[in-house]
Design an enzyme around this catalytic site. Structure first.
Site, mmCIF file in Angstrom:
data_model
loop_
_atom_site.group_PDB
_atom_site.id
_atom_site.type_symbol
_atom_site.label_atom_id
_atom_site.label_comp_id
_atom_site.label_asym_id
_atom_site.label_seq_id
_atom_site.Cartn_x
_atom_site.Cartn_y
_atom_site.Cartn_z
ATOM 1 N N GLY A 66 0.827 -1.202 0.000
ATOM 2 C CA GLY A 66 0.000 0.000 0.000
ATOM 3 C C GLY A 66 0.861 1.252 0.000
ATOM 4 O O GLY A 66 2.100 1.175 0.063
ATOM 5 N N ASP A 67 0.202 2.398 -0.148
ATOM 6 C CA ASP A 67 0.877 3.708 -0.155
ATOM 7 C C ASP A 67 1.865 3.860 -1.312
ATOM 8 O O ASP A 67 2.843 4.595 -1.197
ATOM 9 C CB ASP A 67 1.627 3.965 1.175
ATOM 10 C CG ASP A 67 0.722 3.797 2.380
ATOM 11 O OD1 ASP A 67 -0.417 4.250 2.303
ATOM 12 O OD2 ASP A 67 1.158 3.192 3.379
ATOM 13 N N LYS A 70 -1.028 5.178 -5.757
ATOM 14 C CA LYS A 70 -2.039 4.774 -6.759
ATOM 15 C C LYS A 70 -2.911 5.962 -7.183
ATOM 16 O O LYS A 70 -3.361 6.026 -8.318
ATOM 17 C CB LYS A 70 -2.940 3.667 -6.173
ATOM 18 C CG LYS A 70 -2.186 2.371 -5.889
ATOM 19 C CD LYS A 70 -3.073 1.330 -5.262
ATOM 20 C CE LYS A 70 -3.398 1.555 -3.812
ATOM 21 N NZ LYS A 70 -2.275 1.443 -2.860
ATOM 22 N N GLY A 71 -3.113 6.896 -6.240
ATOM 23 C CA GLY A 71 -3.983 8.036 -6.520
ATOM 24 C C GLY A 71 -3.530 8.807 -7.748
ATOM 25 O O GLY A 71 -4.343 9.227 -8.559
ATOM 26 N N LYS A 72 -2.234 8.960 -7.901
ATOM 27 C CA LYS A 72 -1.724 9.772 -8.998
ATOM 28 C C LYS A 72 -1.983 9.103 -10.359
ATOM 29 O O LYS A 72 -2.360 9.770 -11.319
ATOM 30 C CB LYS A 72 -0.225 10.018 -8.784
ATOM 31 C CG LYS A 72 0.358 10.938 -9.810
ATOM 32 C CD LYS A 72 1.698 11.480 -9.392
ATOM 33 C CE LYS A 72 2.396 12.060 -10.588
ATOM 34 N NZ LYS A 72 3.676 12.653 -10.262
ATOM 35 N N ASN A 92 -9.783 3.023 5.583
ATOM 36 C CA ASN A 92 -8.400 2.763 5.991
ATOM 37 C C ASN A 92 -7.440 3.264 4.907
ATOM 38 O O ASN A 92 -6.275 3.513 5.170
ATOM 39 C CB ASN A 92 -8.174 1.267 6.271
ATOM 40 C CG ASN A 92 -8.684 0.366 5.155
ATOM 41 O OD1 ASN A 92 -9.366 0.818 4.248
ATOM 42 N ND2 ASN A 92 -8.370 -0.911 5.240
ATOM 43 N N GLY A 94 -6.107 5.965 1.945
ATOM 44 C CA GLY A 94 -6.091 7.422 1.898
ATOM 45 C C GLY A 94 -5.159 7.896 0.821
ATOM 46 O O GLY A 94 -4.007 7.481 0.797
ATOM 47 N N HIS A 95 -5.680 8.684 -0.125
ATOM 48 C CA HIS A 95 -4.708 9.317 -1.019
ATOM 49 C C HIS A 95 -4.877 10.823 -1.035
ATOM 50 O O HIS A 95 -5.968 11.355 -0.973
ATOM 51 C CB HIS A 95 -4.631 8.626 -2.388
ATOM 52 C CG HIS A 95 -5.699 8.933 -3.353
ATOM 53 N ND1 HIS A 95 -6.611 8.006 -3.774
ATOM 54 C CD2 HIS A 95 -5.942 10.068 -4.012
ATOM 55 C CE1 HIS A 95 -7.398 8.566 -4.649
ATOM 56 N NE2 HIS A 95 -7.035 9.801 -4.814
ATOM 57 N N GLN A 278 -4.947 -0.318 -0.602
ATOM 58 C CA GLN A 278 -3.900 -1.124 0.034
ATOM 59 C C GLN A 278 -2.999 -1.754 -1.053
ATOM 60 O O GLN A 278 -2.870 -1.151 -2.100
ATOM 61 C CB GLN A 278 -4.485 -2.186 0.968
ATOM 62 C CG GLN A 278 -5.120 -1.622 2.241
ATOM 63 C CD GLN A 278 -6.526 -1.086 2.049
ATOM 64 O OE1 GLN A 278 -7.345 -1.726 1.425
ATOM 65 N NE2 GLN A 278 -6.807 0.071 2.591
ATOM 66 N N ALA A 357 -1.047 8.577 5.391
ATOM 67 C CA ALA A 357 -1.997 9.637 5.040
ATOM 68 C C ALA A 357 -3.204 9.618 5.980
ATOM 69 O O ALA A 357 -3.797 10.652 6.255
ATOM 70 C CB ALA A 357 -2.458 9.466 3.598
ATOM 71 N N ARG A 361 1.077 7.720 11.003
ATOM 72 C CA ARG A 361 2.170 6.887 11.563
ATOM 73 C C ARG A 361 3.383 6.914 10.631
ATOM 74 O O ARG A 361 3.231 6.876 9.404
ATOM 75 C CB ARG A 361 1.714 5.427 11.694
ATOM 76 C CG ARG A 361 0.672 5.211 12.748
ATOM 77 C CD ARG A 361 0.270 3.745 12.821
ATOM 78 N NE ARG A 361 -0.503 3.327 11.662
ATOM 79 C CZ ARG A 361 -0.927 2.091 11.466
ATOM 80 N NH1 ARG A 361 -0.635 1.136 12.321
ATOM 81 N NH2 ARG A 361 -1.643 1.769 10.404
ATOM 82 N N PRO A 362 4.613 6.920 11.203
ATOM 83 C CA PRO A 362 5.791 6.842 10.334
ATOM 84 C C PRO A 362 5.811 5.483 9.638
ATOM 85 O O PRO A 362 5.497 4.470 10.257
ATOM 86 C CB PRO A 362 6.970 6.974 11.289
ATOM 87 C CG PRO A 362 6.419 6.859 12.662
ATOM 88 C CD PRO A 362 4.939 7.030 12.620
ATOM 89 N N ASP A 391 12.457 10.089 -7.641
ATOM 90 C CA ASP A 391 13.288 11.227 -7.209
ATOM 91 C C ASP A 391 13.748 11.116 -5.750
ATOM 92 O O ASP A 391 14.730 11.757 -5.371
ATOM 93 C CB ASP A 391 12.516 12.545 -7.396
ATOM 94 C CG ASP A 391 11.181 12.511 -6.681
ATOM 95 O OD1 ASP A 391 10.388 11.592 -6.957
ATOM 96 O OD2 ASP A 391 10.943 13.382 -5.818
#
Ligand code: IMP
Length: 494
Positions: A66-67, A70-72, A92, A94-95, A278, A357, A361-362, A391
């Site tokens: 996850g993270d 995907k949103g982009k 659960n 978030g983008h 996810q 997001a 949490r780190p 980048d």
């Protein structure tokens, strides 16, 4: 990776009654409003056998934990795709998106909402917290985003109620239980009730009498269990009913039979993006069980989670970071840990802004794990990869990549079925040359430093999938689109 094979003509002759021409005639004769389930079945049956007139489809799936960003890619695809459908998970996910300079975290509402001409669908595979949904809708409305007539929720989606959160919090904090490190949104207990055939669906939420009975019975049962197991304070059924009956009225205008809506859209030639939440390694079956989420986040979930047949899925696009992160507990073979790794891990976290997001949490950080990426390719049928956050590696002079796994000194392609199996797993690293220069905002492959091109080519060689898009910064514009990807998906190049 197992790429999709494009079948130019059917292997078996198709009978006249199911020919593409017949299917078009069905649509043309009946028109949109009158197409019945039977006709849709015929259209789908026919179109899945080679007609060009069905709308294109693509599943966007996280290839890691996850993270991945995907949103982009959903945002890029909505340039030309007509519908975006979420198929699993809940709030659960978030983008982050920026609208008119204001930052939003979309949790339940699909990314298509940012383009008013796009239809956004929350599919039956999603678990929906009505209060969270309405809050998100209100903040979108306040920012001037259109949500009426273009956002629909499946009548078959499951509803998250306060006792789901109560059970989750109790369980996560109970001594002797495995702590998953969940997002505390009630996701797991809501899916438990779904599979236990005692859940409340959105259609039931709108039925006031049924809602009252359901809440009364469920509260009685859950209060007793939570008190006995976790010593939790009881929830008030009357208060809950009042709150959720009110929410039901506000949600009613969004509710549809979204399986029918999506199949109509396809039969009319409209294109659909299935937005995964996810990632593969958090999938309930294929992930690092039990340190997973409770839904089918892999591409197979797109069919069951929306009611669109698997035969209608054309392309699966896997999203991976140029490195790797995970949030919550559980195995992470290529994680940077310990003294030297700790500093490098922190460096990646800071450069990549790796904080959840939803929960803040780190995130745990590590290097790209190619064996797991190959696994994600196999499970999902990924033919295109999108590599995000390239980048973030710009400062490095060499980049370790996990190229293989060893168990007891022997190389293996097998991904452990047990979480404890990962303890024996050792990563084999290869150091790739870094480019030690900025790739930020670069928009063509040719403009990338040679070492960055080699890094991407290595990912392609090792996974068998093609890299179709590279993200070189958080902005919509900071993106490289590969010409073949543009033409296969019908995107605009600029
Ligand atoms: P749950 O989905 O809240 O039950 O959490 C189960 C596991 O999945 C935890 O490790 C969470 O941190 C992780 N998880 C859930 N949703 C996301 C997400 O959108 N991104 C990354 N991790 C997630």
């Amino acid at each position: 990776m197992l790429g999709r094979t494009h079948q130019a003509s059917p292997i078996f002759p198709v009978s006249q009654s199911y020919s593409a021409a017949a299917a078009q005639a069905v649509c043309a004769t009946l028109g949109r409003a009158a197409v019945c389930g039977r006709a849709i079945f015929q259209v789908e049956f026919s179109l899945s056998r080679g007609s060009a007139s069905r709308g294109r489809t693509a599943v966007i799936v996280g290839a890691q934990w996850g993270d991945e960003g995907k949103g982009k890619i959903v945002d890029v695809l909505t340039q030309t795709f007509s519908v975006v459908a979420r198929y699993a998970g809940g709030h659960n996910a978030g983008h982050t998106v920026i609208i008119n300079g204001k930052k939003f975290i979309l949790q339940l509402v699909p990314g298509g909402i940012l383009r008013p001409e796009c239809i956004s669908v929350v599919g039956n595979g999603v678990v929906i917290d009505p209060l969270a949904f309405l809050k998100e809708v209100a903040s979108l409305r306040a920012a001037g985003v259109k949500v009426d007539g273009n956002l629909f929720v499946s009548s078959r989606a499951q509803v998250i109620l306060p006792y789901h959160r109560m059970m989750e919090l109790g369980s996560e904090n109970a001594p002797g239980r495995v702590k998953i490190g969940t997002t505390s949104r009630g996701i797991g207990p809501a899916y438990e009730d779904k599979m236990g055939r005692r859940g409340l669906r959105v259609a039931d939420l709108l039925d006031s009498q049924l809602l009252r009975t359901h809440i009364e019975n469920a509260c009685r049962e859950k209060n007793m269990i939570a008190h006995a197991l976790f010593n939790s304070d009881p929830l008030d059924a009357d208060k809950m009913f009042g709150e959720y009956a009110d929410a039901a009225e506000q949600i009613a205008p969004f509710v549809r039979d979204t399986a029918l809506l999506l199949n109509h859209a396809l039969a009319e030639g409209k294109s659909i993006v299935f937005e995964g939440a996810q990632g593969t390694m958090l999938d309930i079956d294929h992930g690092t069980y039990p340190f997973v989420t409770s839904s089918s986040s892999t591409s197979g979930g797109a069919a069951t989670g929306t009611g669109v047949p698997p035969t209608s899925i054309d392309t699966v696009i896997g999203i991976t970071k140029a490195y790797c992160t995970r949030v919550g507990s559980g195995p992470f073979p290529s994680e940077l840990a310990g003294l030297q790794g700790g500093a490098q891990g922190e460096d990646l976290r800071k450069r990549g802004n790796e904080y959840g997001a939803v929960t803040g949490r780190p995130r745990r950080t590590g290097w790209l794990d190619l064996p797991l990426l190959r696994y994600a390719g196999m499970i999902n049928g990924i033919s295109w990869l999108v590599v995000t956050k390239l980048d973030v590696l710009d400062h490095l002079t060499e980049i370790p990549v996990c190229v293989g796994h060893k168990v007891d000194g022997k190389e293996t392609d097998e991904v452990p079925a047990q979480a404890c199996g990962y303890e024996k797993l050792e990563c084999i690293y290869r150091k790739m040359p870094g480019w030690a220069s900025s790739t930020q905002a670069i928009r063509t492959v040719e403009a990338l430093p040679k070492a960055a091109r080699e890094y991407l080519a290595f990912i392609e060689k090792e996974t068998g999938a093609r890299v179709g898009m590279i993200s070189t910064g958080p902005d919509r514009e900071q993106t490289i689109l590969v010409p073949d990807f543009i033409s296969e998906l019908g995107l605009k190049s600029g």
